[in-house]
Scaffold this motif. Structure first.
Motif, PDB file in Angstrom:
ATOM      1  N   ILE A 179      32.929  45.569  34.080  1.00  0.00           N
ATOM      2  CA  ILE A 179      32.432  45.131  35.389  1.00  0.00           C
ATOM      3  C   ILE A 179      33.185  43.914  35.927  1.00  0.00           C
ATOM      4  CG2 ILE A 179      30.149  46.119  34.979  1.00  0.00           C
ATOM      5  CD1 ILE A 179      29.091  43.387  34.303  1.00  0.00           C
ATOM      6  N   GLU A 180      33.861  43.161  35.032  1.00  0.00           N
ATOM      7  CA  GLU A 180      34.611  41.978  35.480  1.00  0.00           C
ATOM      8  C   GLU A 180      36.092  42.284  35.718  1.00  0.00           C
ATOM      9  OE1 GLU A 180      33.347  39.067  36.306  1.00  0.00           O
ATOM     10  OE2 GLU A 180      31.333  39.800  35.828  1.00  0.00           O
ATOM     11  N   ASN A 181      36.491  43.521  35.502  1.00  0.00           N
ATOM     12  CA  ASN A 181      37.891  43.907  35.683  1.00  0.00           C
ATOM     13  C   ASN A 181      38.298  43.729  37.147  1.00  0.00           C
ATOM     14  OD1 ASN A 181      40.416  45.103  35.734  1.00  0.00           O
ATOM     15  ND2 ASN A 181      39.812  46.851  34.481  1.00  0.00           N
ATOM     16  N   GLN A 182      39.315  42.913  37.366  1.00  0.00           N
ATOM     17  CA  GLN A 182      39.768  42.635  38.735  1.00  0.00           C
ATOM     18  C   GLN A 182      40.320  43.875  39.426  1.00  0.00           C
ATOM     19  OE1 GLN A 182      39.375  39.634  40.450  1.00  0.00           O
ATOM     20  NE2 GLN A 182      38.069  39.299  38.650  1.00  0.00           N
ATOM     21  N   ASN A 183      40.718  44.865  38.634  1.00  0.00           N
ATOM     22  CA  ASN A 183      41.239  46.099  39.229  1.00  0.00           C
ATOM     23  C   ASN A 183      40.181  46.833  40.052  1.00  0.00           C
ATOM     24  OD1 ASN A 183      43.963  46.112  38.396  1.00  0.00           O
ATOM     25  ND2 ASN A 183      43.378  46.815  36.351  1.00  0.00           N
ATOM     26  N   LEU A 184      38.907  46.564  39.791  1.00  0.00           N
ATOM     27  CA  LEU A 184      37.850  47.218  40.559  1.00  0.00           C
ATOM     28  C   LEU A 184      37.872  46.791  42.023  1.00  0.00           C
ATOM     29  CD1 LEU A 184      34.836  47.052  38.056  1.00  0.00           C
ATOM     30  CD2 LEU A 184      36.422  48.953  38.444  1.00  0.00           C
ATOM     31  N   GLN A 185      38.575  45.682  42.308  1.00  0.00           N
ATOM     32  CA  GLN A 185      38.621  45.172  43.685  1.00  0.00           C
ATOM     33  C   GLN A 185      39.719  45.830  44.523  1.00  0.00           C
ATOM     34  OE1 GLN A 185      36.063  43.147  44.234  1.00  0.00           O
ATOM     35  NE2 GLN A 185      35.653  43.329  42.023  1.00  0.00           N
ATOM     36  N   ILE A 186      40.511  46.721  43.917  1.00  0.00           N
ATOM     37  CA  ILE A 186      41.652  47.286  44.657  1.00  0.00           C
ATOM     38  C   ILE A 186      41.284  48.545  45.428  1.00  0.00           C
ATOM     39  CG2 ILE A 186      43.281  46.332  42.975  1.00  0.00           C
ATOM     40  CD1 ILE A 186      43.666  49.104  41.818  1.00  0.00           C
ATOM     41  N   PHE A 187      40.004  48.961  45.365  1.00  0.00           N
ATOM     42  CA  PHE A 187      39.602  50.199  46.037  1.00  0.00           C
ATOM     43  C   PHE A 187      39.075  49.931  47.447  1.00  0.00           C
ATOM     44  CE2 PHE A 187      39.424  51.238  41.529  1.00  0.00           C
ATOM     45  CZ  PHE A 187      40.075  52.462  41.499  1.00  0.00           C
ATOM     46  N   ASN A 188      39.375  50.842  48.323  1.00  0.00           N
ATOM     47  CA  ASN A 188      38.925  50.767  49.715  1.00  0.00           C
ATOM     48  C   ASN A 188      38.473  52.164  50.176  1.00  0.00           C
ATOM     49  OD1 ASN A 188      38.453  49.737  52.286  1.00  0.00           O
ATOM     50  ND2 ASN A 188      40.500  50.347  52.994  1.00  0.00           N
ATOM     51  N   PRO A 189      37.192  52.338  50.548  1.00  0.00           N
ATOM     52  CA  PRO A 189      36.149  51.306  50.540  1.00  0.00           C
ATOM     53  C   PRO A 189      35.781  50.869  49.129  1.00  0.00           C
ATOM     54  CG  PRO A 189      35.209  53.462  50.970  1.00  0.00           C
ATOM     55  CD  PRO A 189      36.700  53.651  50.999  1.00  0.00           C
ATOM     56  N   PRO A 190      35.128  49.687  49.007  1.00  0.00           N
ATOM     57  CA  PRO A 190      34.777  49.171  47.681  1.00  0.00           C
ATOM     58  C   PRO A 190      33.852  50.118  46.926  1.00  0.00           C
ATOM     59  CG  PRO A 190      34.508  47.478  49.378  1.00  0.00           C
ATOM     60  CD  PRO A 190      34.741  48.777  50.096  1.00  0.00           C
ATOM     61  N   LEU A 191      33.964  50.100  45.615  1.00  0.00           N
ATOM     62  CA  LEU A 191      33.081  50.914  44.781  1.00  0.00           C
ATOM     63  C   LEU A 191      31.641  50.415  44.904  1.00  0.00           C
ATOM     64  CD1 LEU A 191      35.294  51.026  41.559  1.00  0.00           C
ATOM     65  CD2 LEU A 191      34.727  53.001  42.984  1.00  0.00           C
ATOM     66  N   PRO A 192      30.672  51.313  44.801  1.00  0.00           N
ATOM     67  CA  PRO A 192      29.262  50.883  44.792  1.00  0.00           C
ATOM     68  C   PRO A 192      29.007  49.915  43.641  1.00  0.00           C
ATOM     69  CG  PRO A 192      29.433  53.261  45.087  1.00  0.00           C
ATOM     70  CD  PRO A 192      30.807  52.787  44.748  1.00  0.00           C
ATOM     71  N   ASN A 193      27.979  49.065  43.789  1.00  0.00           N
ATOM     72  CA  ASN A 193      27.676  48.044  42.774  1.00  0.00           C
ATOM     73  C   ASN A 193      27.306  48.641  41.421  1.00  0.00           C
ATOM     74  OD1 ASN A 193      28.145  45.941  44.560  1.00  0.00           O
ATOM     75  ND2 ASN A 193      26.009  45.871  45.264  1.00  0.00           N
ATOM     76  N   ASP A 194      26.820  49.875  41.424  1.00  0.00           N
ATOM     77  CA  ASP A 194      26.400  50.483  40.154  1.00  0.00           C
ATOM     78  C   ASP A 194      27.461  51.418  39.573  1.00  0.00           C
ATOM     79  OD1 ASP A 194      26.189  52.394  42.110  1.00  0.00           O
ATOM     80  OD2 ASP A 194      24.334  53.285  41.326  1.00  0.00           O
ATOM     81  N   ILE A 195      28.692  51.283  40.044  1.00  0.00           N
ATOM     82  CA  ILE A 195      29.789  52.135  39.556  1.00  0.00           C
ATOM     83  C   ILE A 195      30.948  51.262  39.071  1.00  0.00           C
ATOM     84  CG2 ILE A 195      31.560  53.824  40.202  1.00  0.00           C
ATOM     85  CD1 ILE A 195      28.818  55.080  40.014  1.00  0.00           C
ATOM     86  N   ALA A 196      31.495  51.611  37.908  1.00  0.00           N
ATOM     87  CA  ALA A 196      32.734  50.999  37.409  1.00  0.00           C
ATOM     88  C   ALA A 196      33.663  52.121  36.957  1.00  0.00           C
ATOM     89  CB  ALA A 196      32.452  50.046  36.257  1.00  0.00           C
ATOM     90  N   VAL A 197      34.949  51.903  37.087  1.00  0.00           N
ATOM     91  CA  VAL A 197      35.928  52.903  36.649  1.00  0.00           C
ATOM     92  C   VAL A 197      36.990  52.225  35.797  1.00  0.00           C
ATOM     93  CG1 VAL A 197      35.571  54.401  38.666  1.00  0.00           C
ATOM     94  CG2 VAL A 197      37.362  52.656  38.723  1.00  0.00           C
ATOM     95  N   SER A 198      37.704  53.028  35.032  1.00  0.00           N
ATOM     96  CA  SER A 198      38.762  52.485  34.185  1.00  0.00           C
ATOM     97  C   SER A 198      39.820  53.547  33.916  1.00  0.00           C
ATOM     98  CB  SER A 198      38.176  52.004  32.853  1.00  0.00           C
ATOM     99  OG  SER A 198      39.186  51.482  32.017  1.00  0.00           O
ATOM    100  N   PHE A 199      41.089  53.204  34.186  1.00  0.00           N
ATOM    101  CA  PHE A 199      42.227  54.048  33.820  1.00  0.00           C
ATOM    102  C   PHE A 199      42.734  53.600  32.449  1.00  0.00           C
ATOM    103  CE2 PHE A 199      42.565  54.557  38.467  1.00  0.00           C
ATOM    104  CZ  PHE A 199      42.824  55.915  38.571  1.00  0.00           C
TER     105      PHE A 199
END
Length: 267
Positions: A179-199
């Motif tokens: 949840i603290e991964n800065q990569n989560l901020q690179i999506f547009n539109p932003p991901l919902p608060n209850d969703i996290a992703v990881s490559f």
């Protein structure tokens, strides 16, 4: 000197000659073969390496469709563009609950941003070190002992195992890391608060994992659901094969030398 002593002396002489032949005639060809295998692996890995050998200034992008290995789940789909060790574009689509209803949520990596895959970079750096080790001695160099060869092989095998482990054993991320991964901020539109992703990379596959999070009243976050999409990447599969083949060649050479050395050292 009786016949038994003469026979033992003759056998030891043959073993010493065999060991001398192995050191002079077998070690260099095997190491050269390993070097060629690793060089082929280095040339096929599309990353910006640290060797002096020039590499293309621009790595070719590869468009990849990621699919769910166990059938559709949450209607999760993704098409990504992989360039070397970076996911530089990605379209994500998944079913997301809003209130009592589920809606199809779509997002993408915004232009100019990218998701770095450090596993590829780390494997490449270990590969560069392995190439340096196997290229350390010139062809006219004479190896003087089994111990000397073993030191080189052990160092080389350690690097090769690290190469393979970088790709096959991705580091497990904690919920905090996710949840603290800065990569989560690179999506547009932003991901919902209850969703996290990881490559990440798992052996020969590029994997995208999606996590559904639950924020409870005690400021703790739990993962309530996880789903992933993935695809085999050809050059990752080839790299794993190259690393495995090189490790086998190292072990075979060690076994040959060990078989003779142990007999000579036995009382």
């Amino acid at each position: 000197m009786d016949d038994l002593e003469a026979k033992e002396k003759a056998e030891l002489l043959v073993l010493h000659k065999e060991l001398d032949w192995l050191l002079k005639q077998e070690v260099h060809p095997v190491l050269q073969d390993i070097r060629e295998t690793l060089q082929e692996c280095y040339d096929s890995l599309p990353f910006h390496g640290t060797l002096e050998k020039s590499r293309p200034a621009e790595l070719m992008p590869q468009r990849i469709l990621l699919t769910c290995p166990n059938g559709p789940s949450m209607n999760f789909k993704s098409v990504v563009t992989l360039r070397g060790d970076c996911v530089e574009a990605a379209d994500l689509q998944f079913k997301h609950r809003q209130g009592k209803e589920h809606h199809l949520f779509k997002t993408k990596i915004r232009q100019g941003a990218f998701w770095t895959l450090p596993q590829i970079r780390d494997a490449g750096n270990h590969l560069c070190c392995a190439l340096e080790i196997v290229s350390r001695n010139e062809e006219n160099y004479t190896y003087k002992s089994v111990k000397e060869v073993f030191l080189i092989l052990d160092e080389l095998m350690d690097r090769l195992m690290k190469c393979r482990q970088c790709l096959s054993l991705p580091k497990r991320k904690s919920i905090h890391d996710l949840i603290e991964n800065q990569n989560l901020q690179i999506f547009n539109p932003p991901l919902p608060n209850d969703i996290a992703v990881s490559f990440y990379i798992h052996t020969s596959k590029l994997v995208l994992a999606l996590y559904v999070l639950h924020h409870n009243g005690q400021h703790k976050v739990e993962i309530t659901h996880r789903v992933q999409v993935e695809a085999i990447v050809k050059w990752l599969n080839e790299a794993i094969i190259f690393f495995t083949l090189s490790l086998q060649q190292c072990q075979q050479l060690k076994d040959k030398l060990m078989a003779v050395a142990q007999i000579l050292e036995s009382p």
